[in-house]
Enzyme design. Sequence first.
Site, PDB file in Angstrom:
ATOM      1  CG  HIS A  98      -2.000  -1.000   1.186  1.00 25.86           C
ATOM      2  ND1 HIS A  98      -3.049  -0.927   0.302  1.00 25.86           N
ATOM      3  CD2 HIS A  98      -2.194  -2.133   1.918  1.00 25.86           C
ATOM      4  CE1 HIS A  98      -3.858  -1.960   0.485  1.00 25.86           C
ATOM      5  NE2 HIS A  98      -3.360  -2.712   1.457  1.00 25.86           N
ATOM      6  CB  CYS A 120      -2.408   3.475  -4.390  1.00 25.10           C
ATOM      7  SG  CYS A 120      -3.740   2.273  -4.171  1.00 25.10           S
TER       8      CYS A 120
END
Length: 389
Positions: free
Chosen positions: A132, A174
């Site tokens: 992440h 991301c």
Amino acid sequence: MGDVADSATHTNNWAVLVSTSRFWFNYRHMANVLSMYRTVKRLGIPDSQIILMLSDDVACNPRNLFPGSVFNNADRALDLYGESVEVDYRGYEVTVENFIRLLTDRWDEDHPKSKRLMTDENSNVFIYLTGHGGEDFLKFQDAEEIASHDIADAFAQMYAKKRYNELFFMIDTCQANTMFSKFYSPNVIAVGSSELDESSYSHHSDVEIGVAVVDRFTYYTLGFMEEIDKNSTLTLQDLFDSYTFEKVHSHVGVRTDLYSRNLSEVLITDFFGNVRNLVPDDDSVTNNHENDKELKSESTLLKIAKLKHNEALIQNTTTNPQVTKSKRINTDDAIYQGAVETYNVTLVKALGIFILVAFLFLLKTMSCSKTDTLKTTDISLYDEHVAIY
């Protein structure tokens, strides 16, 4: 090493594969990195040149309906964990500090070599990260972060210390493309799954496992890799051209300004496969020729010495037949004498055993006689006792 990488000096490939996420719901990140691990091994990079970092072990999670297994597809056709996975850093060993130390080789002297990145100026290094992230950062263990400039500085140290020839950086998270925006070292190529303010999406879930099992960017990367083998002529340009928004659902980014070669000339196996054709330098070739000459010279001398020795033996036998005959007679006598001595020793041993057995038998006989006498005496005493009463 100059600013331009010399592909002729590329003699070995290494891979650093990192899953930075913990917890069951991040199952796909471990599946991502294990999928890349399987791919680089299949294409020839040995475990000794792969550093695998897994921040969690979902294979042993109590919520896993398939204990000891990890899958990247709902059909569960391939167990990624398998029987031959060598994890170098697991659990809380996967930290920002250890990752930076791994790249820069700043370890204590007693740190195991199997957990070090033993690269040199002739190494092509593939680095894959998944987890992440956000703008210019990637989370480790959901507790700390590594920034884009941290990785950039680590690569600069690697370059200064001649720890790579070319470096291929791939990241699936991301806003992944922001993670290589600060790079400044030569001979580095980078690719990311999503641009600024853009998410990186999972591909699909497994109903029985209950979570997503792979990310889209990694899924399509693996799909491309499954079509190639160790002898493939496909290039990095072919790989990058295979990414589309329709597949990945985000904008894949590629950075090539630090890289000197044309991507259409860079084989996939330059980073994902093992190096097989090694060209020795001129000095080693010369030394090998000199060593061969020395060995041949020594071999010739040995042959000459052996021939002279044989000739001397033949001549000695021819000129002194009586001596040879005498030696043979003496040898026969020695053999006969040895046989006689062996026979005598055996006979003495047999006689000793016979005497021992006879002695034991005599003792037993005497013991039995004594016992019978005692029994007779006891009976007589008993009879006398009865008679008295």
